[in-house]
Write a protein that holds these residues in place. Structure first.
Motif, PDB file in Angstrom:
ATOM      1  N   ALA A 222      59.476  45.859  43.733  1.00  0.00           N
ATOM      2  CA  ALA A 222      58.091  46.291  43.872  1.00  0.00           C
ATOM      3  C   ALA A 222      57.128  45.191  43.434  1.00  0.00           C
ATOM      4  O   ALA A 222      56.050  45.018  44.028  1.00  0.00           O
ATOM      5  CB  ALA A 222      57.862  47.559  43.053  1.00  0.00           C
ATOM      6  N   VAL A 223      57.497  44.451  42.420  1.00  0.00           N
ATOM      7  CA  VAL A 223      56.634  43.367  41.936  1.00  0.00           C
ATOM      8  C   VAL A 223      56.488  42.288  43.007  1.00  0.00           C
ATOM      9  O   VAL A 223      55.384  41.788  43.265  1.00  0.00           O
ATOM     10  CB  VAL A 223      57.188  42.785  40.630  1.00  0.00           C
ATOM     11  N   GLU A 224      57.575  41.933  43.653  1.00  0.00           N
ATOM     12  CA  GLU A 224      57.514  40.908  44.703  1.00  0.00           C
ATOM     13  C   GLU A 224      56.708  41.390  45.902  1.00  0.00           C
ATOM     14  O   GLU A 224      55.928  40.633  46.496  1.00  0.00           O
ATOM     15  CB  GLU A 224      58.930  40.520  45.128  1.00  0.00           C
ATOM     16  N   ALA A 225      56.877  42.666  46.260  1.00  0.00           N
ATOM     17  CA  ALA A 225      56.087  43.218  47.362  1.00  0.00           C
ATOM     18  C   ALA A 225      54.608  43.234  47.010  1.00  0.00           C
ATOM     19  O   ALA A 225      53.745  42.947  47.848  1.00  0.00           O
ATOM     20  CB  ALA A 225      56.579  44.633  47.691  1.00  0.00           C
ATOM     21  N   ALA A 226      54.298  43.559  45.753  1.00  0.00           N
ATOM     22  CA  ALA A 226      52.911  43.586  45.305  1.00  0.00           C
ATOM     23  C   ALA A 226      52.283  42.202  45.333  1.00  0.00           C
ATOM     24  O   ALA A 226      51.090  42.055  45.644  1.00  0.00           O
ATOM     25  CB  ALA A 226      52.831  44.177  43.901  1.00  0.00           C
ATOM     26  N   GLU A 227      53.047  41.174  45.009  1.00  0.00           N
ATOM     27  CA  GLU A 227      52.531  39.816  45.049  1.00  0.00           C
ATOM     28  C   GLU A 227      52.122  39.431  46.476  1.00  0.00           C
ATOM     29  O   GLU A 227      51.088  38.790  46.684  1.00  0.00           O
ATOM     30  CB  GLU A 227      53.563  38.825  44.510  1.00  0.00           C
ATOM     31  N   HIS A 228      52.930  39.838  47.443  1.00  0.00           N
ATOM     32  CA  HIS A 228      52.566  39.548  48.828  1.00  0.00           C
ATOM     33  C   HIS A 228      51.312  40.327  49.211  1.00  0.00           C
ATOM     34  O   HIS A 228      50.416  39.786  49.873  1.00  0.00           O
ATOM     35  CB  HIS A 228      53.709  39.902  49.777  1.00  0.00           C
TER      36      HIS A 228
ATOM     37  N   SER B 273      50.162  56.127  41.763  1.00  0.00           N
ATOM     38  CA  SER B 273      51.100  55.157  41.188  1.00  0.00           C
ATOM     39  C   SER B 273      51.436  54.002  42.128  1.00  0.00           C
ATOM     40  O   SER B 273      51.763  52.899  41.684  1.00  0.00           O
ATOM     41  CB  SER B 273      52.393  55.873  40.774  1.00  0.00           C
ATOM     42  N   SER B 274      51.339  54.216  43.443  1.00  0.00           N
ATOM     43  CA  SER B 274      51.779  53.192  44.397  1.00  0.00           C
ATOM     44  C   SER B 274      51.075  51.854  44.232  1.00  0.00           C
ATOM     45  O   SER B 274      51.721  50.800  44.306  1.00  0.00           O
ATOM     46  CB  SER B 274      51.608  53.692  45.835  1.00  0.00           C
ATOM     47  N   PRO B 275      49.751  51.817  44.044  1.00  0.00           N
ATOM     48  CA  PRO B 275      49.095  50.511  43.977  1.00  0.00           C
ATOM     49  C   PRO B 275      49.134  49.847  42.608  1.00  0.00           C
ATOM     50  O   PRO B 275      48.586  48.750  42.461  1.00  0.00           O
ATOM     51  CB  PRO B 275      47.648  50.835  44.373  1.00  0.00           C
ATOM     52  N   GLN B 276      49.748  50.467  41.611  1.00  0.00           N
ATOM     53  CA  GLN B 276      49.724  49.890  40.268  1.00  0.00           C
ATOM     54  C   GLN B 276      50.277  48.464  40.214  1.00  0.00           C
ATOM     55  O   GLN B 276      49.654  47.584  39.594  1.00  0.00           O
ATOM     56  CB  GLN B 276      50.485  50.795  39.285  1.00  0.00           C
ATOM     57  N   PRO B 277      51.435  48.173  40.827  1.00  0.00           N
ATOM     58  CA  PRO B 277      51.910  46.777  40.792  1.00  0.00           C
ATOM     59  C   PRO B 277      50.953  45.811  41.484  1.00  0.00           C
ATOM     60  O   PRO B 277      50.809  44.653  41.062  1.00  0.00           O
ATOM     61  CB  PRO B 277      53.259  46.847  41.508  1.00  0.00           C
TER      62      PRO B 277
ATOM     63  N   ALA C  23      49.115  42.574  39.835  1.00  0.00           N
ATOM     64  CA  ALA C  23      49.177  41.230  40.415  1.00  0.00           C
ATOM     65  C   ALA C  23      47.778  40.642  40.583  1.00  0.00           C
ATOM     66  O   ALA C  23      47.547  39.456  40.323  1.00  0.00           O
ATOM     67  CB  ALA C  23      49.904  41.268  41.757  1.00  0.00           C
ATOM     68  N   LEU C  24      46.828  41.466  41.004  1.00  0.00           N
ATOM     69  CA  LEU C  24      45.452  40.990  41.151  1.00  0.00           C
ATOM     70  C   LEU C  24      44.831  40.680  39.791  1.00  0.00           C
ATOM     71  O   LEU C  24      44.098  39.687  39.649  1.00  0.00           O
ATOM     72  CB  LEU C  24      44.616  42.030  41.888  1.00  0.00           C
ATOM     73  N   ALA C  25      45.120  41.509  38.793  1.00  0.00           N
ATOM     74  CA  ALA C  25      44.581  41.273  37.449  1.00  0.00           C
ATOM     75  C   ALA C  25      45.063  39.936  36.895  1.00  0.00           C
ATOM     76  O   ALA C  25      44.305  39.221  36.222  1.00  0.00           O
ATOM     77  CB  ALA C  25      44.967  42.414  36.514  1.00  0.00           C
ATOM     78  N   ALA C  26      46.316  39.587  37.174  1.00  0.00           N
ATOM     79  CA  ALA C  26      46.834  38.301  36.707  1.00  0.00           C
ATOM     80  C   ALA C  26      46.077  37.144  37.360  1.00  0.00           C
ATOM     81  O   ALA C  26      45.807  36.120  36.716  1.00  0.00           O
ATOM     82  CB  ALA C  26      48.333  38.205  37.014  1.00  0.00           C
ATOM     83  N   ARG C  27      45.706  37.303  38.606  1.00  0.00           N
ATOM     84  CA  ARG C  27      44.961  36.245  39.294  1.00  0.00           C
ATOM     85  C   ARG C  27      43.526  36.144  38.785  1.00  0.00           C
ATOM     86  O   ARG C  27      42.965  35.048  38.727  1.00  0.00           O
ATOM     87  CB  ARG C  27      45.004  36.491  40.802  1.00  0.00           C
ATOM     88  N   VAL C  28      42.957  37.294  38.441  1.00  0.00           N
ATOM     89  CA  VAL C  28      41.627  37.266  37.819  1.00  0.00           C
ATOM     90  C   VAL C  28      41.708  36.548  36.475  1.00  0.00           C
ATOM     91  O   VAL C  28      40.857  35.711  36.143  1.00  0.00           O
ATOM     92  CB  VAL C  28      41.083  38.698  37.646  1.00  0.00           C
ATOM     93  N   ALA C  29      42.744  36.865  35.693  1.00  0.00           N
ATOM     94  CA  ALA C  29      42.888  36.269  34.359  1.00  0.00           C
ATOM     95  C   ALA C  29      43.058  34.762  34.420  1.00  0.00           C
ATOM     96  O   ALA C  29      42.560  34.044  33.531  1.00  0.00           O
ATOM     97  CB  ALA C  29      44.070  36.911  33.630  1.00  0.00           C
TER      98      ALA C  29
ATOM     99  N   ALA D  13      54.356  50.389  49.081  1.00  0.00           N
ATOM    100  CA  ALA D  13      55.257  51.497  48.755  1.00  0.00           C
ATOM    101  C   ALA D  13      56.509  50.942  48.110  1.00  0.00           C
ATOM    102  O   ALA D  13      57.008  49.880  48.502  1.00  0.00           O
ATOM    103  CB  ALA D  13      55.625  52.303  50.001  1.00  0.00           C
ATOM    104  N   SER D  14      57.008  51.669  47.127  1.00  0.00           N
ATOM    105  CA  SER D  14      58.239  51.240  46.447  1.00  0.00           C
ATOM    106  C   SER D  14      59.046  52.462  46.067  1.00  0.00           C
ATOM    107  O   SER D  14      58.514  53.553  45.869  1.00  0.00           O
ATOM    108  CB  SER D  14      57.910  50.416  45.199  1.00  0.00           C
ATOM    109  N   GLY D  15      60.353  52.265  45.989  1.00  0.00           N
ATOM    110  CA  GLY D  15      61.242  53.316  45.530  1.00  0.00           C
ATOM    111  C   GLY D  15      61.842  54.131  46.664  1.00  0.00           C
ATOM    112  O   GLY D  15      61.220  54.338  47.707  1.00  0.00           O
TER     113      GLY D  15
END
Length: 251
Positions: free
Chosen positions: A9-15, A34-38, A42-48, A195-197
């Motif tokens: 899910a983390v890798e999919a979120a990065e894309h 819950s679906s968009p949390q990852p 990922a976006l928060a890390a880019r903002v940071a 989507a994940s899971g």
């Protein structure tokens, strides 16, 4: 429709984040749940790290519960503030969430105003979506029409059951919501669904390979020219072999 499958899910979120950052400074459609949390992480890390700035971006949330105080920790007003406004650096005055409180007549009137507000902002550049286990997008449950607009809806029993994990008791779980309609969603210039899971695999298959129609609201996304599904391998597990490898699909 483009399908991107990653192992986690983390890798999919990065894309997915790669597809969303271009909306900075424009108008972003904000999914909840819950679906968009990852993706938001990922976006928060880019903002940071300074690689993107959402300070001038306008945001429109997909939905809100009816009858829940906006200050309730599980209201989508609160969740958008926690997961988006703070971590992504949005200006609170530039983020809008449907009104679910007040009399039902007031809720219905404000729902109609919501579509007008999106149009007045110039429309959504990138709409983020999740998908429910019954194929809903936003809170457009099975039976929602392709021409539906932002409105008050009854939640399906399966949705109520899934949402109950966020509340202390079954009696607290809202049974109605205000949601952007299918036609509202499809007016976005581009759409990114995450989507994940394994629990989402059946709905993903119905959206991608089943008939386009009201039995699976997410299937209407195949009527849009710019849709990308970012899936982990579990969510993609019931797709045909070619689709699991990232092939596209048409209506």
């Amino acid at each position: 429709m483009r399908i991107i499958v990653r192992d986690t899910a983390v890798e999919a979120a990065e894309h997915a984040a790669d597809l969303v950052v271009d909306s900075a400074g424009g108008v972003l459609g904000l999914a909840t749940g819950s679906s968009p949390q990852p993706l938001y992480a990922a976006l928060a890390a880019r903002v940071a790290d300074g690689s993107v700035d959402f300070g001038r971006t306008r945001g429109f949330a997909l939905d809100e519960y009816v009858g829940l105080d906006p200050a309730h920790p599980e209201s989508y007003h609160s969740i958008i503030a926690r997961d988006v406004i703070g971590p992504l650096g949005f200006s609170p005055s530039r983020v809008f969430v449907p009104a679910g409180s007040g009399t039902l007549d007031e809720v219905d009137a404000r729902a109609l105003d919501y579509d007008a507000a999106i149009a007045a902002a110039g429309g959504v550049d990138v709409q983020i979506l999740g998908i429910g286990s019954n194929g809903h997008i936003g809170f457009n449950e099975p039976g929602s029409a392709a021409d539906s607009v932002t409105r008050r809806v009854d939640l399906a029993p399966s949705t109520i059951a899934a949402n109950s994990r966020f509340f202390r008791s079954a009696g607290e779980v809202p049974v109605q919501a205000v949601t952007q309609g299918i036609s509202t969603i499809l007016r976005a210039r581009s759409i990114v669904l995450v989507a994940s899971g394994a629990a989402k695999a059946r709905a993903v298959r119905a959206a991608v390979e089943g008939p386009v129609g009201e039995s699976c609201p997410a299937s209407f996304l195949r009527l849009h020219d710019e849709v990308t599904l970012c899936l982990d391998s579990a969510a993609a597990s019931q797709l045909g072999v070619g689709l699991r490898s990232g092939a596209g699909v048409g209506a």
